[in-house]
Design an enzyme around this catalytic site. Structure first.
Site, PDB file in Angstrom:
ATOM      1  CG  HIS A  65      -2.016  -0.978   1.171  1.00  0.00           C
ATOM      2  ND1 HIS A  65      -3.057  -0.957   2.067  1.00  0.00           N
ATOM      3  CD2 HIS A  65      -2.284  -1.994   0.312  1.00  0.00           C
ATOM      4  CE1 HIS A  65      -3.918  -1.912   1.768  1.00  0.00           C
ATOM      5  NE2 HIS A  65      -3.467  -2.561   0.707  1.00  0.00           N
ATOM      6  CD  GLU A  67      -1.316   4.489   3.611  1.00  0.00           C
ATOM      7  OE1 GLU A  67      -2.362   5.147   3.701  1.00  0.00           O
ATOM      8  OE2 GLU A  67      -1.229   3.461   2.905  1.00  0.00           O
ATOM      9  CB  SER A  92      -8.882   6.935   5.650  1.00  0.00           C
ATOM     10  OG  SER A  92      -8.939   6.502   6.975  1.00  0.00           O
ATOM     11  CB  CYS A  94      -6.080  -0.271   5.172  1.00  0.00           C
ATOM     12  SG  CYS A  94      -4.396  -0.931   5.097  1.00  0.00           S
ATOM     13  CB  CYS A  97      -1.413   1.597   6.265  1.00  0.00           C
ATOM     14  SG  CYS A  97      -1.087   0.811   4.653  1.00  0.00           S
TER      15      CYS A  97
END
Length: 160
Positions: A65, A67, A92, A94, A97
């Site tokens: 992802h 991040e 936002s 998950c 992350c």
């Protein structure tokens, strides 16, 4: 009557815009490479030390992802470095992350938008993370368009 923003607040807002723009740039890179348009940057002492974008599609990864890619690209930092950093993400974070944010004790996260997807924000707040939701129109549009055009890929990315 609304009060005027202080000089400190104006500088903070300008910096936030600059770093969120860098995260959006990462999201656009991911989209251009055939991936999911989510981007992230890690900021330490007023400078970007890590950049990343969602690369699950491009690298056939289960965990990259935005991040996670950003943290990986920042390289090894000390606990003290993480403790004074800010993570910017266009979406936002998950559960995965958010877990990394908690693990490394990143104290502040700026989220581009949480309309199209909202991770465990209350859990982050409950653990002391300062969460700022920018509600950025460009972030919302990037994700809305992507989800509309690629619902299967989006559902795969969020584990549905």
């Amino acid at each position: 009557m609304a009060r005027a923003a202080t000089a400190h607040e104006r500088i903070k807002a300008t910096a936030m815009d600059q770093f969120l723009d860098a995260a959006i740039e990462e999201a656009r890179k991911g989209l251009a490479a055939g991936g999911i348009p989510i981007g992230s940057v890690l900021v330490l002492d007023g400078r970007i030390v890590g950049r990343g974008h969602n690369q699950r599609v491009q690298k056939g990864s289960t965990v990259l992802h935005a991040e996670m890619d950003c943290l990986e690209n920042a390289g090894r930092l000390t606990a003290a470095d993480y403790a004074r950093s800010t993570l910017y993400s266009t979406l936002s974070p998950c559960d995965m992350c958010s877990g990394a944010i908690l693990l490394y004790k990143i104290p502040r996260v700026v989220v581009g938008e949480n309309r199209t997807y909202q991770g465990p924000e209350e859990r982050l707040r409950a653990r002391g993370v300062e969460l700022e939701i920018a509600d950025n129109a460009e972030c919302v549009q990037l994700m809305s368009d992507f989800i509309c055009d690629n619902p299967e890929l989006w559902n795969e990315d969020i584990g549905e």
